[in-house]
Structure formats: structure tokens, C-alpha cells
Scaffold this motif. Structure first.
Motif, mmCIF file in Angstrom:
data_model
loop_
_atom_site.group_PDB
_atom_site.id
_atom_site.type_symbol
_atom_site.label_atom_id
_atom_site.label_comp_id
_atom_site.label_asym_id
_atom_site.label_seq_id
_atom_site.Cartn_x
_atom_site.Cartn_y
_atom_site.Cartn_z
ATOM 1 N N SER A 145 -7.022 -18.925 3.923
ATOM 2 C CA SER A 145 -8.128 -19.751 3.457
ATOM 3 C C SER A 145 -9.378 -19.476 4.274
ATOM 4 O O SER A 145 -9.312 -19.149 5.455
ATOM 5 C CB SER A 145 -7.768 -21.235 3.553
ATOM 6 O OG SER A 145 -8.857 -22.059 3.180
ATOM 7 N N THR A 175 -1.050 -19.623 5.892
ATOM 8 C CA THR A 175 -2.147 -20.176 5.115
ATOM 9 C C THR A 175 -3.313 -19.206 5.118
ATOM 10 O O THR A 175 -3.810 -18.828 6.178
ATOM 11 C CB THR A 175 -2.600 -21.530 5.683
ATOM 12 O OG1 THR A 175 -1.491 -22.441 5.699
ATOM 13 C CG2 THR A 175 -3.718 -22.117 4.832
ATOM 14 N N THR A 196 -0.527 -17.810 0.326
ATOM 15 C CA THR A 196 -0.240 -19.030 1.061
ATOM 16 C C THR A 196 1.109 -19.597 0.650
ATOM 17 O O THR A 196 1.356 -19.845 -0.527
ATOM 18 C CB THR A 196 -1.335 -20.071 0.832
ATOM 19 O OG1 THR A 196 -2.574 -19.585 1.348
ATOM 20 C CG2 THR A 196 -0.993 -21.388 1.526
#
Length: 121
Positions: free
Chosen positions: A120, A118, A90
Motif C-alpha cells: 500500500s 501489505t 496483500t
């Protein structure tokens, strides 16, 4: 002046993939190297991958075997294929271009705006 247009960032789950693109336009003659850098919150900007006109590449140890940099000289575009993404990947990813018309000319560096990646769940 060289203009860089980046695309391909986004949100992906761990283990997923993304492909970043960076297209150069303007005074493109003399471009000899293209690369990707990234900067995570609280960390310094670091080199991720680099590719020369001849096609030689260099990768950060943390991404070897997972990321692949490539270049389309006809389109003046550099790509970064990112596989098996991890949360530690990230960061904001920046395209970088080095331009030198001849070996006796100064080296000029150009940066893209940056694209957020990102990872996640």
C-alpha cells in the motif's frame, strides 16, 4: 512433529520487494516439498509457489515473473522473493511443508503461523 518459523512480512509500497523465509525444525526427515500459500480478505487460500527437493518449481499465474521460490536444503529453509509487489498481493502468507518418509508412508502437511504482507502507498 515439524515446527515452522516464518519471517519477512511487512508493509511495502507498490513496486517494492520483500523476502519471506520459512525454517523447518523437528522431524524434518522426509520433507519433499515446500511451498507458500496466501489468503486475502474475503478470498480462499491459494497456492503461490511450490518447490520440490529436486528443485522443480511451480507458480501461480498471477505471480510468474515477479516471485521466486528457492530452498536451502542444508538449512531446511524455503524462501519467497517477491518483487514488483502490487496491492493485490496483500494477504497473509503461509508456509506449507509436505513430509513423506517413503513412497509407501502417509503424507503429512504442516503449516506456518502466517505472516502479513501489505502492499500500500
Amino acid at each position: 512433529q515439524v515446527q515452522l518459523v516464518e519471517s519477512g512480512g511487512g508493509l511495502v509500497q507498490p513496486g517494492g520487494s520483500l523476502r519471506l523465509s520459512c525454517a523447518a525444525s523437528g522431524s524434518i526427515f522426509g520433507i519433499s516439498a515446500m511451498g507458500w500459500y496466501r489468503q486475502a480478505p474475503g478470498k480462499e487460500r491459494e497456492l503461490v509457489a511450490l518447490i520440490t527437493t529436486r528443485g522443480s518449481t511451480n507458480y501461480a499465474d498471477s505471480v510468474k515473473g515477479r516471485f521466486t521460490i528457492s530452498r536451502d536444503n542444508r538449512k531446511n529453509t524455503v524462501y519467497l522473493q517477491m518483487n514488483s509487489l502490487k496491492p493485490e498481493d496483500t494477504a497473509v502468507y503461509y508456509c506449507n511443508i509436505m513430509r513423506q518418509v517413503t513412497t509407501t508412508d502417509p503424507k503429512y502437511y504442516y503449516w506456518g503461523q502466517g505472516t502479513q504482507v501489505t502492499v500500500s502507498s
